[in-house]
Design a protein around this motif. Structure first.
Motif, PDB file in Angstrom:
ATOM      1  N   ALA A   1       0.818  -1.144  -0.007  1.00 43.15           N
ATOM      2  CA  ALA A   1      -0.057  -0.009  -0.019  1.00 43.15           C
ATOM      3  C   ALA A   1       0.941   1.289   0.129  1.00 43.15           C
ATOM      4  O   ALA A   1       2.089   1.130  -0.268  1.00 43.15           O
ATOM      5  N   GLU A   2       0.253   2.299  -0.022  1.00 48.31           N
ATOM      6  CA  GLU A   2       1.002   3.635  -0.035  1.00 48.31           C
ATOM      7  C   GLU A   2       0.582   4.517   1.142  1.00 48.31           C
ATOM      8  O   GLU A   2      -0.573   4.546   1.356  1.00 48.31           O
ATOM      9  N   ILE A   3       1.649   5.040   1.781  1.00 50.95           N
ATOM     10  CA  ILE A   3       1.250   6.204   2.878  1.00 50.95           C
ATOM     11  C   ILE A   3       2.063   7.383   2.402  1.00 50.95           C
ATOM     12  O   ILE A   3       3.160   7.340   2.101  1.00 50.95           O
ATOM     13  N   GLY A   4       1.314   8.493   2.279  1.00 51.66           N
ATOM     14  CA  GLY A   4       1.904   9.842   1.994  1.00 51.66           C
ATOM     15  C   GLY A   4       2.288  10.456   3.180  1.00 51.66           C
ATOM     16  O   GLY A   4       1.197  10.715   4.169  1.00 51.66           O
ATOM     17  N   PRO A   5       3.476  11.063   3.266  1.00 53.52           N
ATOM     18  CA  PRO A   5       3.733  11.647   4.527  1.00 53.52           C
ATOM     19  C   PRO A   5       3.176  12.862   4.624  1.00 53.52           C
ATOM     20  O   PRO A   5       2.744  13.492   3.520  1.00 53.52           O
TER      21      PRO A   5
ATOM     22  N   THR B 263       4.685  -0.967   2.569  1.00 56.61           N
ATOM     23  CA  THR B 263       4.056   0.419   2.288  1.00 56.61           C
ATOM     24  C   THR B 263       5.124   1.066   1.620  1.00 56.61           C
ATOM     25  O   THR B 263       6.271   1.370   2.290  1.00 56.61           O
ATOM     26  N   ASN B 264       4.897   1.915   0.565  1.00 58.04           N
ATOM     27  CA  ASN B 264       5.578   2.642  -0.062  1.00 58.04           C
ATOM     28  C   ASN B 264       5.399   4.000   0.750  1.00 58.04           C
ATOM     29  O   ASN B 264       4.357   4.297   1.298  1.00 58.04           O
ATOM     30  N   ILE B 265       6.396   4.873   0.970  1.00 63.39           N
ATOM     31  CA  ILE B 265       6.380   6.109   1.394  1.00 63.39           C
ATOM     32  C   ILE B 265       7.026   7.270   0.423  1.00 63.39           C
ATOM     33  O   ILE B 265       7.887   7.042  -0.050  1.00 63.39           O
ATOM     34  N   THR B 266       5.891   7.917   0.027  1.00 62.50           N
ATOM     35  CA  THR B 266       5.936   8.687  -1.312  1.00 62.50           C
ATOM     36  C   THR B 266       7.175   9.829  -0.705  1.00 62.50           C
ATOM     37  O   THR B 266       7.344  10.134   0.332  1.00 62.50           O
ATOM     38  N   ASP B 267       7.625  10.280  -1.527  1.00 60.96           N
ATOM     39  CA  ASP B 267       8.956  11.064  -1.801  1.00 60.96           C
ATOM     40  C   ASP B 267       8.504  12.471  -2.476  1.00 60.96           C
ATOM     41  O   ASP B 267       8.545  12.872  -3.531  1.00 60.96           O
ATOM     42  N   CYS B 268       7.799  13.542  -1.562  1.00 59.77           N
ATOM     43  CA  CYS B 268       7.142  14.473  -1.790  1.00 59.77           C
ATOM     44  C   CYS B 268       6.502  14.366  -3.162  1.00 59.77           C
ATOM     45  O   CYS B 268       6.890  15.239  -4.345  1.00 59.77           O
ATOM     46  N   GLN B 269       5.636  13.522  -3.154  1.00 58.91           N
ATOM     47  CA  GLN B 269       4.672  13.373  -4.385  1.00 58.91           C
ATOM     48  C   GLN B 269       4.100  14.491  -4.737  1.00 58.91           C
ATOM     49  O   GLN B 269       3.793  15.569  -4.044  1.00 58.91           O
ATOM     50  N   THR B 270       3.859  14.595  -6.248  1.00 55.01           N
ATOM     51  CA  THR B 270       3.511  15.795  -6.913  1.00 55.01           C
ATOM     52  C   THR B 270       4.364  16.958  -6.550  1.00 55.01           C
ATOM     53  O   THR B 270       3.841  18.302  -6.646  1.00 55.01           O
TER      54      THR B 270
ATOM     55  N   VAL C  34      -0.281  -6.711  -5.811  1.00 52.71           N
ATOM     56  CA  VAL C  34      -1.148  -5.644  -6.158  1.00 52.71           C
ATOM     57  C   VAL C  34      -0.353  -4.616  -5.054  1.00 52.71           C
ATOM     58  O   VAL C  34      -0.012  -4.772  -4.171  1.00 52.71           O
ATOM     59  N   HIS C  35      -0.667  -3.293  -5.554  1.00 54.89           N
ATOM     60  CA  HIS C  35      -0.082  -2.177  -4.868  1.00 54.89           C
ATOM     61  C   HIS C  35      -1.361  -1.110  -4.977  1.00 54.89           C
ATOM     62  O   HIS C  35      -1.618  -0.649  -5.681  1.00 54.89           O
ATOM     63  N   VAL C  36      -1.824  -1.087  -3.582  1.00 58.41           N
ATOM     64  CA  VAL C  36      -3.078  -0.228  -3.404  1.00 58.41           C
ATOM     65  C   VAL C  36      -2.803   1.210  -2.939  1.00 58.41           C
ATOM     66  O   VAL C  36      -2.038   1.321  -1.901  1.00 58.41           O
ATOM     67  N   MET C  37      -2.935   2.021  -4.034  1.00 58.62           N
ATOM     68  CA  MET C  37      -2.924   3.536  -3.715  1.00 58.62           C
ATOM     69  C   MET C  37      -4.011   4.090  -3.383  1.00 58.62           C
ATOM     70  O   MET C  37      -4.770   4.490  -4.146  1.00 58.62           O
TER      71      MET C  37
END
Lengths: 126, 222, 309
Positions: free
Chosen positions: C20-24, C47-54, C281-284
């Motif tokens: 899954a994905e967690i946005g800091p 879980t993915n930890i996004t890197d300053c997404q967008t 699966v990668h659930v975003m």
């Protein structure tokens, strides 16, 4: 035709309105003109095909510049008319004169009694 | 050529607001071709400046001259007499010209242009950026389309996931360079070349190696 | 410090993985990150930890990863090429490894134009392909990106990459995926799948070349909260394909949020049954992390495998 039009207009002849560049117009203002009226041929009738269309683009660019530097772009206008339209020329000349009179004198010479330079501003309001 | 655009006249005027006599120096090189700093533009700018300053009740005297090139000491030295009495110089050249004038003259030298990029004209009045000046050309690997400057991420192994309908993710007005590269390589029958992983770039040949210098001893005099 | 990535163990043992994905957050408190981690801890493998997404400034991926690890979830550190040169990338990744992180996902990153600092400078010293290759070499040949050798303690990351089957040119998308696998990508997470037909065509090409035998592909699934979200992705995000039928289905739904969850569940079930070559699966669930447990449970992916050591 001996049509009357405002006598304070000085005509600067150019080979084509497309030959007018920013410098000619700016020079007119620096020399004391209160307004400039560019007369080009009718659109579609340019001997050089697009001279008058290019002139209009350039006039618009100079209007913008005049706004930026404080003269005011509304002191410059372009009209399209043919050399056979003497009546129309007189009409526009009178309209422009009236409009410029409303705007008042060239702000560069606001505080001087005459235009302040050697150029002739013949006729004036006499 | 170098593509540059004029700054706002008000911004330029503010740089020389305390000067009474200003020399505006145009350049007959690139900026003449891209219509931002040639003889005509120099005279227009001088007239605009004079008008502004007179309206402010602080008239300025202008001197105008257009140098053959401002990026060459030979032509810059020739300006000695022109700028002699000026208390400031406005250069209508690219950033190179401004610096050559500043180096030569012990006067206040200011830029009238923003130097944008190196590129060429698309149609009269439209210029496009084409080269990133990375110092290590890769155009033979990319079908003659520069990914360094025409891809907004300078990706060497593109296209990224933001390419859609031929356009870059940053704007629908910007072509995706990698779509262009792909199309071009395809039409040349060289798609297989795109399968090679391009290694990281050696940026020392670019600006990152410090200011660059090119020397050709064979043409040096003396 | 020598243990392997759990995600790697699951995928290499042939089990269907769930990430899954967690946005800091856009602040300096870990409260939300920990809350989401606790919510997901039993239902995902990592879980993915996004890197300053967008390109929006958020808590760093690695720092947030520490909190997540502390809550018992294995983080997948996202590393974009946008913000760091090769010096900063390596430095950050050495630190991440020392803090117990084992998975890294290499990606280009969204252009800064989209974020809250559009006037910043981007880096792109290396691209995602090169980052994958250099990290694989760091692990396998004990070399820094420059080629200099490690004396010891080189990080041994499990290396992931992304693939977008919905971007153009479509024909080249499989080529580029193959390049990433050649470069060393051991797992691949795809962009959110809404256009199943296109994804199936993509996977068909992947299988023809046997790429699915050389890497583990995780299908990207995003539950949508309503038709407006679908429409936004359809028109506002480059590289996304959202069929009109999905927008209409959400528009017509009595409870759009429930419908969004149902769609995600159907997609996962479909992929597991029909699309060969997908290994997870990668659930975003963007800003909707709380629905992940239900999706995992209702697709029969619960409980998740456990390792004793």
């Amino acid at each position: 035709m001996r049509l009357q039009y405002a006598t304070n207009i000085r005509i600067v002849e150019m080979t084509c309105s497309g030959n007018i560049d920013h410098r000619v117009i700016l020079n007119a203002f620096e020399e004391g003109a209160d307004g400039v009226f560019v007369a080009g041929c009718m659109e579609g009738d340019c001997h050089f095909l697009k001279g008058n269309i290019r002139a209009r683009k350039r006039v618009n660019a100079v209007k913008k510049l005049l706004d930026e530097i404080g003269i005011g772009g509304d002191r410059l206008e372009m009209y399209n008319l043919s050399s056979a339209q003497g009546g129309r020329f007189a009409e526009i000349a009178n309209d422009i004169t009236a409009k410029i009179k409303d705007l008042g004198p060239n702000p560069l010479f606001k505080n001087s009694s005459c235009c302040g330079c050697s150029c002739s501003k013949e006729g004036g309001d006499q | 050529m170098i593509i540059a655009q004029q700054k706002q006249i008000k911004e330029i005027a503010a740089m020389v607001s305390d000067c009474k006599k200003v020399a505006l120096i145009g350049c007959a090189g690139c900026v003449t071709v891209c219509l931002s700093g040639g003889e005509k533009e120099t005279e227009i700018m001088a007239a605009a400046l004079r008008i502004m300053r007179k309206l402010e009740g602080n008239p300025v005297e202008t001197i105008t001259f257009t140098a053959t090139r401002q990026c060459d000491p030979e032509y810059v030295e020739a300006l000695d007499g022109v700028v002699k009495d000026a208390d400031a110089i406005i250069s209508l050249a690219c950033g190179v010209g401004v610096q050559y004038l500043a180096e030569r003259f012990d006067k206040w030298v200011v830029p009238a242009l923003d130097t944008n990029f190196i590129g060429g004209s698309k149609v009269h009045g439209v210029w496009e950026e084409k080269c990133g000046m990375c110092g290590d050309c890769v155009l033979h690997k990319t079908g003659g389309i520069c990914p360094i400057i025409r891809c907004s991420k300078s990706i060497l192994n593109g296209p990224c996931g933001g390419s859609q309908y031929g356009k870059c993710e940053i704007s629908k007005d910007v072509d995706c360079a990698w779509q262009l590269i792909y199309d071009r390589m395809k039409s040349l029958g060289k798609l297989d070349k795109l399968m090679a992983i391009q290694p990281p770039k050696d940026w020392t040949k670019s600006r990152d190696g410090g200011p660059r210098r090119a020397v050709r001893e064979d043409v040096m005099i003396g | 410090m020598s243990y392997l990535s759990k995600l790697q163990r699951i995928l290499d043992s042939g089990q269907f993985a769930v990430t899954a994905e967690i946005g800091p957050p856009k602040h300096a408190s870990a409260h939300g990150v920990r809350h989401h981690a606790e919510m997901l801890v039993n239902h995902v493998d990592a879980t993915n930890i996004t890197d300053c997404q967008t390109a929006i400034v958020r808590m760093s991926s690695i720092a947030a990863g520490v909190h997540i690890l502390d809550c018992g979830i294995e983080p997948i550190v996202q590393m974009t090429c946008r913000d760091r040169n090769r010096i900063a990338m390596q430095s950050d990744l050495l630190g991440a490894y020392s803090l117990g992180m084992r998975n890294v996902l290499c990606l280009s990153g969204d252009h800064q134009k989209f974020g809250n600092h559009p006037s910043s400078k981007n880096v792109y010293d290396v691209d995602s392909m090169q980052l994958i290759q250099l990290l694989a070499r760091m692990r396998d040949e004990k070399k820094f990106f420059s080629g200099e050798e490690f004396k010891d303690h080189e990080p041994k990351f499990y290396i992931g990459a992304v693939a977008n089957p919905f971007a153009d040119p479509f024909e080249f998308r499989v080529d580029r995926l193959e390049k990433k696998v050649e470069a060393g990508a051991q797992f691949i997470q795809t962009q959110c799948i809404f256009d199943m037909e296109r994804f199936e065509r993509f996977m068909e090409m992947v299988r023809e070349r046997g790429i699915d035998q050389r890497t583990h592909i995780l299908a990207g699934i995003t539950p949508l909260k309503g038709w407006r979200a679908a429409k936004y992705l359809q028109t506002g995000v480059s590289g996304m394909l959202v069929p009109d039928s999905l927008v209409e289905r959400l528009k017509g739904a009595q409870d759009p949020k429930r419908e969004g969850i149902e769609v995600a569940i159907e997609q996962i079930n479909y992929i597991r049954e029909k699309v060969k070559g997908v290994h997870g699966v990668h659930v975003m669930a963007i800003a909707w992390e709380e629905v992940v447990p239900e999706i995992v449970e209702r697709t029969g992916l619960f409980p998740r495998p456990k390792f004793e050591d």
